[in-house]
Write a protein that holds these residues in place. Structure first.
Motif, PDB file in Angstrom:
ATOM      1  N   ASP A 136       0.810  -1.217   0.000  1.00 60.89           N
ATOM      2  CA  ASP A 136       0.000   0.000   0.000  1.00 60.89           C
ATOM      3  C   ASP A 136       0.847   1.273   0.000  1.00 60.89           C
ATOM      4  OD1 ASP A 136      -2.458  -1.228  -0.188  1.00 60.89           O
ATOM      5  OD2 ASP A 136      -2.776  -1.330   1.978  1.00 60.89           O
ATOM      6  N   LEU A 137       2.135   1.158   0.337  1.00 58.78           N
ATOM      7  CA  LEU A 137       3.016   2.329   0.302  1.00 58.78           C
ATOM      8  C   LEU A 137       3.272   2.809  -1.129  1.00 58.78           C
ATOM      9  CD1 LEU A 137       5.634   1.454   3.073  1.00 58.78           C
ATOM     10  CD2 LEU A 137       3.666   3.001   3.235  1.00 58.78           C
ATOM     11  N   TYR A 138       2.953   1.981  -2.118  1.00 56.13           N
ATOM     12  CA  TYR A 138       3.076   2.424  -3.512  1.00 56.13           C
ATOM     13  C   TYR A 138       2.146   3.601  -3.804  1.00 56.13           C
ATOM     14  CZ  TYR A 138       5.938  -1.546  -5.083  1.00 56.13           C
ATOM     15  OH  TYR A 138       6.968  -2.433  -5.275  1.00 56.13           O
ATOM     16  N   HIS A 184      -2.701   7.198   8.321  1.00 55.17           N
ATOM     17  CA  HIS A 184      -2.225   6.246   9.322  1.00 55.17           C
ATOM     18  C   HIS A 184      -2.585   4.809   8.947  1.00 55.17           C
ATOM     19  CE1 HIS A 184      -0.359   8.526  12.614  1.00 55.17           C
ATOM     20  NE2 HIS A 184      -1.135   9.527  12.229  1.00 55.17           N
ATOM     21  N   ALA A 185      -3.748   4.625   8.312  1.00 55.76           N
ATOM     22  CA  ALA A 185      -4.128   3.281   7.885  1.00 55.76           C
ATOM     23  C   ALA A 185      -3.109   2.716   6.892  1.00 55.76           C
ATOM     24  CB  ALA A 185      -5.517   3.308   7.244  1.00 55.76           C
ATOM     25  N   ILE A 186      -2.519   3.595   6.108  1.00 58.73           N
ATOM     26  CA  ILE A 186      -1.504   3.183   5.137  1.00 58.73           C
ATOM     27  C   ILE A 186      -0.140   3.031   5.810  1.00 58.73           C
ATOM     28  CG2 ILE A 186      -0.264   3.872   3.047  1.00 58.73           C
ATOM     29  CD1 ILE A 186      -2.887   5.432   2.266  1.00 58.73           C
ATOM     30  N   ASN A 187       0.300   4.088   6.492  1.00 58.44           N
ATOM     31  CA  ASN A 187       1.668   4.115   7.005  1.00 58.44           C
ATOM     32  C   ASN A 187       1.895   3.243   8.240  1.00 58.44           C
ATOM     33  OD1 ASN A 187       2.749   5.900   5.042  1.00 58.44           O
ATOM     34  ND2 ASN A 187       1.830   7.644   6.090  1.00 58.44           N
ATOM     35  N   ASP A 188       0.853   3.040   9.038  1.00 53.73           N
ATOM     36  CA  ASP A 188       1.013   2.226  10.249  1.00 53.73           C
ATOM     37  C   ASP A 188       1.187   0.738   9.948  1.00 53.73           C
ATOM     38  OD1 ASP A 188       0.918   4.373  11.956  1.00 53.73           O
ATOM     39  OD2 ASP A 188      -1.204   4.156  12.455  1.00 53.73           O
ATOM     40  N   GLN A 189       0.980   0.341   8.697  1.00 52.09           N
ATOM     41  CA  GLN A 189       1.117  -1.070   8.333  1.00 52.09           C
ATOM     42  C   GLN A 189       2.540  -1.596   8.528  1.00 52.09           C
ATOM     43  OE1 GLN A 189      -0.842  -2.405   4.632  1.00 52.09           O
ATOM     44  NE2 GLN A 189      -1.834  -0.403   4.574  1.00 52.09           N
ATOM     45  N   VAL A 190       3.507  -0.698   8.637  1.00 54.04           N
ATOM     46  CA  VAL A 190       4.895  -1.140   8.817  1.00 54.04           C
ATOM     47  C   VAL A 190       5.090  -1.842  10.162  1.00 54.04           C
ATOM     48  CG1 VAL A 190       5.834   0.652   7.298  1.00 54.04           C
ATOM     49  CG2 VAL A 190       5.610   1.117   9.754  1.00 54.04           C
ATOM     50  N   GLU A 191       4.150  -1.662  11.089  1.00 55.82           N
ATOM     51  CA  GLU A 191       4.310  -2.279  12.407  1.00 55.82           C
ATOM     52  C   GLU A 191       4.372  -3.800  12.317  1.00 55.82           C
ATOM     53  OE1 GLU A 191       2.106  -1.020  15.712  1.00 55.82           O
ATOM     54  OE2 GLU A 191       2.508   1.128  15.404  1.00 55.82           O
ATOM     55  N   LYS A 192       3.688  -4.387  11.339  1.00 58.26           N
ATOM     56  CA  LYS A 192       3.716  -5.846  11.220  1.00 58.26           C
ATOM     57  C   LYS A 192       5.067  -6.351  10.718  1.00 58.26           C
ATOM     58  CE  LYS A 192       1.210  -5.482   6.807  1.00 58.26           C
ATOM     59  NZ  LYS A 192      -0.107  -5.714   6.158  1.00 58.26           N
ATOM     60  N   TYR A 237       5.946   3.631  12.597  1.00 61.69           N
ATOM     61  CA  TYR A 237       5.832   4.900  11.881  1.00 61.69           C
ATOM     62  C   TYR A 237       5.796   6.031  12.899  1.00 61.69           C
ATOM     63  CZ  TYR A 237       3.122   8.668   9.628  1.00 61.69           C
ATOM     64  OH  TYR A 237       2.664   9.884   9.178  1.00 61.69           O
ATOM     65  N   VAL A 238       6.675   7.006  12.738  1.00 56.06           N
ATOM     66  CA  VAL A 238       6.808   8.084  13.726  1.00 56.06           C
ATOM     67  C   VAL A 238       6.282   9.414  13.215  1.00 56.06           C
ATOM     68  CG1 VAL A 238       8.436   9.401  15.145  1.00 56.06           C
ATOM     69  CG2 VAL A 238       8.805   6.947  14.776  1.00 56.06           C
ATOM     70  N   ALA A 239       6.705   9.823  12.001  1.00 52.91           N
ATOM     71  CA  ALA A 239       6.336  11.150  11.509  1.00 52.91           C
ATOM     72  C   ALA A 239       6.425  11.201   9.990  1.00 52.91           C
ATOM     73  CB  ALA A 239       7.256  12.218  12.117  1.00 52.91           C
ATOM     74  N   ILE A 243      11.113   4.140  13.464  1.00 51.12           N
ATOM     75  CA  ILE A 243      11.963   3.642  14.538  1.00 51.12           C
ATOM     76  C   ILE A 243      11.756   2.129  14.660  1.00 51.12           C
ATOM     77  CG2 ILE A 243      10.230   4.045  16.354  1.00 51.12           C
ATOM     78  CD1 ILE A 243      12.565   4.735  18.260  1.00 51.12           C
ATOM     79  N   ASN A 244      12.816   1.433  15.029  1.00 49.00           N
ATOM     80  CA  ASN A 244      12.714   0.008  15.320  1.00 49.00           C
ATOM     81  C   ASN A 244      11.678  -0.182  16.429  1.00 49.00           C
ATOM     82  OD1 ASN A 244      13.510  -2.304  17.203  1.00 49.00           O
ATOM     83  ND2 ASN A 244      14.701  -2.811  15.381  1.00 49.00           N
ATOM     84  N   LYS A 245      10.638  -0.982  16.166  1.00 49.22           N
ATOM     85  CA  LYS A 245       9.520  -1.090  17.103  1.00 49.22           C
ATOM     86  C   LYS A 245       9.927  -1.739  18.424  1.00 49.22           C
ATOM     87  CE  LYS A 245       4.642  -2.354  17.288  1.00 49.22           C
ATOM     88  NZ  LYS A 245       4.702  -3.021  18.601  1.00 49.22           N
TER      89      LYS A 245
END
Length: 345
Positions: free
Chosen positions: A114-116, A140-148, A153-155, A254-256
């Motif tokens: 989705d980051l595309y 946030h729905a797009i960028n917060d996906q990196v948590e998995k 995602y910070v800023a 940041i590294n979670k």
């Protein structure tokens, strides 16, 4: 300023690193956030890009982190890709060697499809629209996906709108770029986009751009104002068209595992510092963009501002040419792009 040459290769490497992280996180999570009895309790290495607003605003990040933590949190800043290119530092962040990384989201797009969406043209007419989307629920729905993938995602920071420069004609509409040899980033989306608009896209390392323009190997290039300014591209390009065809964000990650290991005081100090950094970076970007345009005009360049009708021609051409369909074909949730295009954020 440049995306990795092979996104699939980057994705494969990052996925491998993620597996390593899952095994080794307990041992490495404080390599990027080291403890020191003699100074700060937590020290975070921050790998930053070559972006003047970010470099200028980094001191705010450092100062607020120190103040709000009563000296317990230290941010060590490494600007201008000192710790490696985007791919290298992102891999290091996944391992925990580097705590904080600012980069383009496209680096992670092969892992988080989705980051595309941020590679699609003409998403936002105004910078205020971009921040409304990125700071809101949809962003946030797009960028917060990196948590998995073990990343937080910070800023969202400003890399800037990308604009078209050349020395042949004042470019206002797609027909004006027909046949021009344009340096582009080596991505299939960039190449398809510019072919659709009639240019002859030529993938090339950024380090070769100025000499290629001087020698006539290429006719044109496209980049944010800060890059056009800092690399003195305006000295070899007469026409600077403010096409704003792509809004190119930078994202702070940041590294979670490191973040989750902060105690409440450190976590609040970090969050406050990151918010202050985001605000300062965006403000500084606006200031420097205005100064750059004035500099180009004083240097004798012709700066072309597009009308709404001219801008609409580019977007309509991209729709008819299937550019947005190509982006959606890469995404897990293509409806996100539809929402952005309809201003539903």
């Amino acid at each position: 300023m440049n995306c990795p040459r092979n996104k699939q290769e980057v994705g494969d490497k990052l996925m491998n690193v993620k597996h390593v992280l899952g095994i080794a996180v307990a041992a490495v999570m404080f390599a990027g956030a080291s403890a020191s009895a003699n100074a700060a309790d937590v020290t975070l290495r921050f790998a930053n890009v070559t972006n003047q607003p970010s470099i200028d605003a980094a001191q705010v990040f450092i100062d607020v982190a120190k103040k709000e933590s009563n000296g317990r949190l230290e941010i060590k800043h490494f600007p201008n890709n000192m710790l490696g290119d985007d791919r290298t530092v992102t891999e290091s962040m996944l391992l925990g060697d580097i705590a904080l990384v600012q980069t383009q989201p496209s680096v992670l797009a092969s892992m988080i499809p989705d980051l595309y969406v941020w590679d699609a043209p003409f998403l936002f007419d105004k910078i205020e629209d971009a921040w409304k989307c990125l700071d809101g629920q949809l962003g946030h729905a797009i960028n917060d996906q990196v948590e998995k993938k073990g990343i937080k995602y910070v800023a969202a920071l400003e890399n800037g709108y990308r604009h078209y420069t050349n020395s042949k004609v004042p470019v206002r509409v797609p027909a004006d770029v027909k046949g021009q040899k344009l340096r582009v980033m080596e991505t299939d989306l960039q190449i398809a986009m510019w072919k659709n608009w009639g240019a002859n896209p030529t993938p090339m390392a950024f380090t070769e751009v100025i000499s290629a323009l001087q020698q006539g190997t290429i006719d044109a290039q496209e980049n944010p104002l800060s890059i056009i300014d800092s690399n003195k591209l305006y000295e070899v390009q007469h026409y600077i068209s403010l096409t704003g065809h792509l809004f190119s964000p930078h994202i702070l990650y940041i590294n979670k595992a490191i973040y989750d290991g902060f105690d409440p005081e450190i976590k609040k100090a970090f969050d406050d510092a990151a918010a202050a950094y985001q605000e300062a970076q965006r403000k500084r970007a606006t200031e420097l963009n205005a100064l750059s345009v004035d500099k180009f005009k004083k240097a004798g360049c012709e700066v072309i501002e597009l009308t709404d009708a001219e801008r609409a021609q580019w977007r309509e051409s991209a729709i008819k040419g299937g550019v947005y369909d190509m982006v959606k074909g890469k995404m897990e949730h293509p409806e996100y792009l539809d929402k952005i295009l309809k201003h539903e954020y």
